[in-house]
Design an enzyme around this catalytic site. Structure first.
Site, PDB file in Angstrom:
ATOM      1  N   GLU A   1       6.558  -1.713  -5.457  1.00 26.62           N
ATOM      2  CA  GLU A   1       5.739  -1.692  -4.246  1.00 26.62           C
ATOM      3  C   GLU A   1       6.607  -1.556  -3.011  1.00 26.62           C
ATOM      4  O   GLU A   1       6.177  -0.980  -2.001  1.00 26.62           O
ATOM      5  CB  GLU A   1       4.911  -2.980  -4.163  1.00 26.62           C
TER       6      GLU A   1
ATOM      7  N   ASP B   1       8.269  -6.686  -7.582  1.00 29.16           N
ATOM      8  CA  ASP B   1       9.570  -6.402  -6.977  1.00 29.16           C
ATOM      9  C   ASP B   1       9.734  -7.064  -5.621  1.00 29.16           C
ATOM     10  O   ASP B   1       8.775  -7.370  -4.919  1.00 29.16           O
ATOM     11  CB  ASP B   1       9.811  -4.899  -6.869  1.00 29.16           C
TER      12      ASP B   1
END
Length: 386
Positions: free
Chosen positions: A123, A71
């Site tokens: 994350e 991400d």
């Protein structure tokens, strides 16, 4: 690295950058990378959390896991290559490090144990859901490399911990001239109490001291709320700190949204030594650093007491910026560093087979936010590095 290998590695990064993957929307990138891993000779799968995982053929030696994240923060950035520089959202944080890991693992497919490379989800969110899922479901590896930008010559030994708090308070509606404290005033006093508890030396400049940020505040005389982030050093007693804050809540409520402890590996850690050797072999000067942010190294250190460090090409000063870019030469050097490090780690003795889960493998974040496992003794502070 041959010219053909270098071209393939660069094309892998550019293709990953071309697939937008803000937190919560990583699946298209996971599918894309799973296909690319299979093309490179790895087995690949997507787990229940949405993490993409590639593996080499298992052999009797050690298992080394490399973990990057899929991400990015929101906001697309056109992907382009100009003058030896690749621009795109995630070029630094952290598709560059992840693509370098995939390329290195594919190139070391004859590793005498097992190499596992994982691209995890979320994350960039407080819960780090992908890394938490790995820690709960995967067998404990013999060594761990986490992929975050630190420069191709940088070896990150550790990160501060993080404590995310929400404070809310209400007071009866009253005239502004009434001497009774208003909700906004009580909230402001709570913020000052928090700073007092942290002490006069608190701040974000040092790895060895806590630092607080008032992330958001809103409200009026009747109701007010604060969102607070606290970065914590190794050994910081999170339960005692939150208990002391609750004693000063003045009728308000304090919620712990997320809590993860600091992590610090010693310079003698096998992963640190392997990455250091890799930097030297690539013609660089190793730069061991400690960071005041937080990464999935913190998350996984809570459940895996194994040698670990963080590594990745890219300038972390460009994280989340509109000028996010990575130099092709640095990216390729990062792959070379990782390949050398993996060869060094091949000498690690494999641990006895052990289950992936146990008391430490439970998700301790929102469900048990005030219970925080202590950092392993091997990662206690070596001193403060600014």
């Amino acid at each position: 690295m041959t010219p053909a290998e270098a071209d393939a590695a660069v094309e892998l990064l550019e293709s990953a950058l071309a697939v937008p993957s803000p937190s919560g929307e990583e699946h298209p990138l996971a599918v894309h990378l799973a296909a690319r891993m299979r093309e490179a000779g790895l087995t690949a799968s997507i787990d229940a959390a949405g993490n993409v995982i590639g593996e080499t053929e298992p052999r009797p030696g050690p298992t080394v896991m490399l973990v990057g994240h899929l991400d990015t923060v929101p906001g697309e950035l056109p992907v382009r290559r100009t003058g030896g520089v690749i621009t795109g959202r995630g070029a630094v944080d952290a598709k560059g490090p992840l693509a370098a890991m995939i390329s290195a693992v594919a190139a070391e497919a004859d590793f005498p144990g097992r190499l596992v490379v994982a691209g995890v989800v979320e994350e960039e969110t407080p819960r780090s859901r992908g890394a938490v899922h790995l820690g709960r479901t995967r067998p404990v590896p013999d060594a761990l490399i986490v992929g975050e930008p630190g420069g191709w010559q940088g070896v990150v030994l550790g990160y501060k911990g993080k404590l995310d708090l929400r404070y809310r308070v209400t007071r009866a509606a009253t005239h502004p001239s009434n001497p009774e404290p208003k909700a906004t005033e009580v909230a402001a006093a709570f913020w000052q109490h928090l700073l007092d508890l942290l002490g006069p030396d608190a701040g974000h400049a040092s790895f060895g001291t806590p630092g607080a940020t008032l992330v958001a505040m809103h409200g009026d005389a009747a109701a007010a709320a604060l969102e607070i982030g606290v970065r914590t050093p190794v050994g910081f007693d999170i339960p005692a700190f939150t208990a002391a804050l609750r004693e000063r809540a003045d009728g308000g409520t304090l919620d712990v949204l997320n809590a993860v402890g600091a992590v610090l590996s010693p310079r003698t850690d096998p992963v640190v030594r392997a990455l250091t050797a890799g930097v030297r072999a690539a013609g660089g000067t190793p730069r061991p650093t400690r960071k005041t942010g937080t990464s999935d190294m913190n998350t996984l250190a809570e459940v895996w007491d194994v040698p670990m460090a963080t590594y990745g090409p890219g300038d972390s000063a460009l994280d989340h910026s509109d000028d996010e870019h990575i130099a092709v030469d640095d990216y390729l050097r990062g792959i070379a560093v990782l390949r050398t490090a993996l060869r060094h780690l091949a000498a690690l003795p494999p641990r006895a087979a052990a289950p992936a889960t146990g008391p430490a493998a439970a998700d301790t974040r929102p469900d048990r936010p005030d219970t925080h496992p202590a950092a392993p003794a091997a990662r206690q502070p070596e001193g403060v590095l600014r």
